[in-house]
Design a protein around this motif. Structure first.
Motif, PDB file in Angstrom:
ATOM      1  N   ILE A 159      48.899  76.346 -17.908  1.00 56.31           N
ATOM      2  CA  ILE A 159      48.010  77.401 -18.402  1.00 56.31           C
ATOM      3  C   ILE A 159      48.763  78.253 -19.420  1.00 56.31           C
ATOM      4  CG2 ILE A 159      46.559  77.585 -16.338  1.00 56.31           C
ATOM      5  CD1 ILE A 159      48.284  79.924 -15.444  1.00 56.31           C
ATOM      6  N   LYS A 160      48.014  79.053 -20.163  1.00 62.43           N
ATOM      7  CA  LYS A 160      48.639  80.028 -21.046  1.00 62.43           C
ATOM      8  C   LYS A 160      49.146  81.197 -20.202  1.00 62.43           C
ATOM      9  CE  LYS A 160      45.679  79.085 -25.041  1.00 62.43           C
ATOM     10  NZ  LYS A 160      44.671  79.666 -25.959  1.00 62.43           N
ATOM     11  N   PRO A 161      50.294  81.771 -20.561  1.00 62.08           N
ATOM     12  CA  PRO A 161      50.786  82.930 -19.808  1.00 62.08           C
ATOM     13  C   PRO A 161      49.765  84.059 -19.734  1.00 62.08           C
ATOM     14  CG  PRO A 161      52.477  82.122 -21.280  1.00 62.08           C
ATOM     15  CD  PRO A 161      51.230  81.346 -21.613  1.00 62.08           C
ATOM     16  N   SER A 162      48.996  84.238 -20.808  1.00 56.93           N
ATOM     17  CA  SER A 162      48.011  85.319 -20.830  1.00 56.93           C
ATOM     18  C   SER A 162      46.841  85.080 -19.880  1.00 56.93           C
ATOM     19  CB  SER A 162      47.471  85.511 -22.253  1.00 56.93           C
ATOM     20  OG  SER A 162      46.894  84.311 -22.736  1.00 56.93           O
ATOM     21  N   ASP A 163      46.642  83.819 -19.436  1.00 59.20           N
ATOM     22  CA  ASP A 163      45.554  83.504 -18.503  1.00 59.20           C
ATOM     23  C   ASP A 163      45.966  83.668 -17.047  1.00 59.20           C
ATOM     24  OD1 ASP A 163      43.713  82.924 -20.474  1.00 59.20           O
ATOM     25  OD2 ASP A 163      44.200  80.791 -20.534  1.00 59.20           O
ATOM     26  N   LEU A 164      47.250  83.742 -16.795  1.00 60.52           N
ATOM     27  CA  LEU A 164      47.742  83.900 -15.425  1.00 60.52           C
ATOM     28  C   LEU A 164      47.561  85.351 -14.975  1.00 60.52           C
ATOM     29  CD1 LEU A 164      49.239  82.894 -12.901  1.00 60.52           C
ATOM     30  CD2 LEU A 164      51.382  83.343 -14.103  1.00 60.52           C
ATOM     31  N   ILE A 165      46.835  85.542 -13.873  1.00 59.32           N
ATOM     32  CA  ILE A 165      46.573  86.888 -13.373  1.00 59.32           C
ATOM     33  C   ILE A 165      47.580  87.286 -12.303  1.00 59.32           C
ATOM     34  CG2 ILE A 165      44.905  88.397 -12.215  1.00 59.32           C
ATOM     35  CD1 ILE A 165      42.694  86.662 -13.393  1.00 59.32           C
ATOM     36  N   CYS A 166      47.694  86.469 -11.280  1.00 62.87           N
ATOM     37  CA  CYS A 166      48.616  86.792 -10.195  1.00 62.87           C
ATOM     38  C   CYS A 166      48.896  85.545  -9.366  1.00 62.87           C
ATOM     39  CB  CYS A 166      48.062  87.902  -9.306  1.00 62.87           C
ATOM     40  SG  CYS A 166      46.577  87.427  -8.402  1.00 62.87           S
ATOM     41  N   ILE A 167      49.899  85.660  -8.508  1.00 62.14           N
ATOM     42  CA  ILE A 167      50.257  84.587  -7.584  1.00 62.14           C
ATOM     43  C   ILE A 167      50.461  85.213  -6.210  1.00 62.14           C
ATOM     44  CG2 ILE A 167      51.890  82.740  -7.057  1.00 62.14           C
ATOM     45  CD1 ILE A 167      52.656  82.700 -10.010  1.00 62.14           C
ATOM     46  N   SER A 168      49.811  84.633  -5.206  1.00 63.84           N
ATOM     47  CA  SER A 168      49.875  85.191  -3.852  1.00 63.84           C
ATOM     48  C   SER A 168      50.416  84.162  -2.872  1.00 63.84           C
ATOM     49  CB  SER A 168      48.483  85.644  -3.394  1.00 63.84           C
ATOM     50  OG  SER A 168      47.972  86.650  -4.239  1.00 63.84           O
ATOM     51  N   ASN A 169      51.175  84.655  -1.918  1.00 64.30           N
ATOM     52  CA  ASN A 169      51.749  83.785  -0.895  1.00 64.30           C
ATOM     53  C   ASN A 169      50.664  83.325   0.080  1.00 64.30           C
ATOM     54  OD1 ASN A 169      54.027  82.509   0.293  1.00 64.30           O
ATOM     55  ND2 ASN A 169      53.998  84.021   1.917  1.00 64.30           N
ATOM     56  N   PHE A 177      46.083  82.511  -9.248  1.00 63.39           N
ATOM     57  CA  PHE A 177      44.802  82.968  -9.783  1.00 63.39           C
ATOM     58  C   PHE A 177      44.924  83.064 -11.306  1.00 63.39           C
ATOM     59  CE2 PHE A 177      44.980  84.456  -5.439  1.00 63.39           C
ATOM     60  CZ  PHE A 177      43.706  84.224  -4.962  1.00 63.39           C
ATOM     61  N   TYR A 178      43.979  82.453 -11.995  1.00 64.65           N
ATOM     62  CA  TYR A 178      44.049  82.412 -13.448  1.00 64.65           C
ATOM     63  C   TYR A 178      42.638  82.354 -14.037  1.00 64.65           C
ATOM     64  CZ  TYR A 178      43.183  77.402 -12.768  1.00 64.65           C
ATOM     65  OH  TYR A 178      42.630  76.198 -12.405  1.00 64.65           O
ATOM     66  N   GLN A 181      38.218  79.840 -19.349  1.00 68.56           N
ATOM     67  CA  GLN A 181      36.994  80.222 -20.053  1.00 68.56           C
ATOM     68  C   GLN A 181      36.429  81.532 -19.484  1.00 68.56           C
ATOM     69  OE1 GLN A 181      35.958  78.499 -22.784  1.00 68.56           O
ATOM     70  NE2 GLN A 181      37.708  77.127 -22.453  1.00 68.56           N
ATOM     71  N   ASN A 182      37.345  82.471 -19.221  1.00 65.40           N
ATOM     72  CA  ASN A 182      37.010  83.801 -18.684  1.00 65.40           C
ATOM     73  C   ASN A 182      36.423  83.775 -17.278  1.00 65.40           C
ATOM     74  OD1 ASN A 182      37.875  85.356 -20.915  1.00 65.40           O
ATOM     75  ND2 ASN A 182      35.995  84.827 -22.028  1.00 65.40           N
ATOM     76  N   GLU A 183      36.510  82.623 -16.616  1.00 65.29           N
ATOM     77  CA  GLU A 183      36.080  82.521 -15.222  1.00 65.29           C
ATOM     78  C   GLU A 183      37.309  82.494 -14.315  1.00 65.29           C
ATOM     79  OE1 GLU A 183      33.029  82.486 -13.908  1.00 65.29           O
ATOM     80  OE2 GLU A 183      32.074  82.714 -15.886  1.00 65.29           O
ATOM     81  N   THR A 229      42.362  91.972 -13.529  1.00 67.41           N
ATOM     82  CA  THR A 229      41.210  91.298 -14.123  1.00 67.41           C
ATOM     83  C   THR A 229      40.457  90.516 -13.050  1.00 67.41           C
ATOM     84  OG1 THR A 229      42.415  91.074 -16.208  1.00 67.41           O
ATOM     85  CG2 THR A 229      40.474  89.666 -15.895  1.00 67.41           C
ATOM     86  N   GLN A 230      39.248  90.954 -12.732  1.00 65.53           N
ATOM     87  CA  GLN A 230      38.327  90.299 -11.802  1.00 65.53           C
ATOM     88  C   GLN A 230      38.834  90.235 -10.355  1.00 65.53           C
ATOM     89  OE1 GLN A 230      36.447  86.676 -13.203  1.00 65.53           O
ATOM     90  NE2 GLN A 230      36.866  87.173 -15.346  1.00 65.53           N
ATOM     91  N   MET A 231      39.824  91.047  -9.993  1.00 65.63           N
ATOM     92  CA  MET A 231      40.281  91.064  -8.607  1.00 65.63           C
ATOM     93  C   MET A 231      41.112  92.316  -8.332  1.00 65.63           C
ATOM     94  SD  MET A 231      43.083  87.961  -8.814  1.00 65.63           S
ATOM     95  CE  MET A 231      43.317  88.001  -7.044  1.00 65.63           C
TER      96      MET A 231
END
Length: 246
Positions: A159-169, A177-178, A181-183, A229-231
């Motif tokens: 993925i693009k770095p800008s599309d990566l939102i977070c990573i959870s254990n 979470f990424y 297409q904005n979804e 973003t969205q969460m």
């Protein structure tokens, strides 16, 4: 210089290259030698000075990464400050070594600083600036893709770095979470948060179970929750100061 590559691995490599250069400089130029050292002792002394350079630069690497994570930015003054910090640490360490029973140096601190350290600084500073400037060019562009790999061969996400939102254990997995297409999308990969944080320095830890991409931070929902973003995610007390600095 208004950017910094905070990668510890890369800066440890810079420290190693710097220590090799100092070994060659010390061994062939012999700025510390007073005519009383045999070849074996001088090899030991040269190695000592080069190892001290690596240790001092490694300390600076960790300090600058902490500062960069706190401020989420870099500046010319910070860059100058880190170079000065390296030379201060190196001066203290090498002078202590120089006056030890192994080297038996007789310069006082002022003479040591004038005759040896200032000369070393004039030669070494351009090299450090060159290494650190080149390190910035190795920072992935925001438009390039990053590859997140897990323990299994099929555990892979590009993925693009800008599309990566977070990573959870998630027990023995992490949930990524990424945006696609904005979804909002997510993917489970068998790996650890610790490994991913080491692989991707732009991620910020906000909780023992969560890493975020700071660019997706929106606002605080309450004293212990942030909106992305969205969460939304919880923020633990141990990491709250880092998030407040965003």
């Amino acid at each position: 210089m208004k950017q910094l590559n905070p990668s510890i691995k890369l800066h440890l490599l810079i420290g190693a290259l710097t220590s090799v250069w100092i070994f060659l400089f010390a061994f062939f130029i012999r700025p510390y030698e007073h005519g009383s050292m045999d070849f074996t002792i001088w090899i030991t002394v040269s190695i000592g000075f080069s190892v001290l350079a690596f240790v001092c630069y490694a300390i600076v690497s960790f300090i600058q990464k902490i500062i960069y994570q706190q401020l989420s930015k870099w500046s010319f003054l910070l860059e100058v400050g880190m170079l000065l910090l390296f030379f201060v640490l190196y001066t203290v360490a090498t002078y202590t070594f120089y006056r030890s029973s192994l080297v038996k140096g007789f310069y006082d601190f002022t003479t040591f600083l004038r005759e040896i350290i200032l000369t070393s600084m004039l030669i070494l500073t351009p090299i450090l600036i060159l290494f650190r400037t080149y390190a910035i060019k190795l920072i992935p562009s925001r438009e390039e893709t990053i590859t997140i790999k897990g323990e299994n061969k099929l555990d892979i996400l590009k993925i693009k770095p800008s599309d990566l939102i977070c990573i959870s254990n998630s027990q023995n997995y992490v949930e990524i979470f990424y945006l696609d297409q904005n979804e909002l999308q997510s993917k489970l990969i068998r790996t650890s948060l610790k490994k991913l944080q080491a692989d991707f320095d732009f991620l910020l830890q906000i909780h023992r179970s969560h890493l975020i991409n700071p660019s997706h931070f929106k606002s605080w929902k309450d004293a212990s929750t942030i909106l992305l973003t969205q969460m939304e995610l919880p923020v633990s007390k141990n990491y709250k100061e880092q998030v407040l600095a965003l």
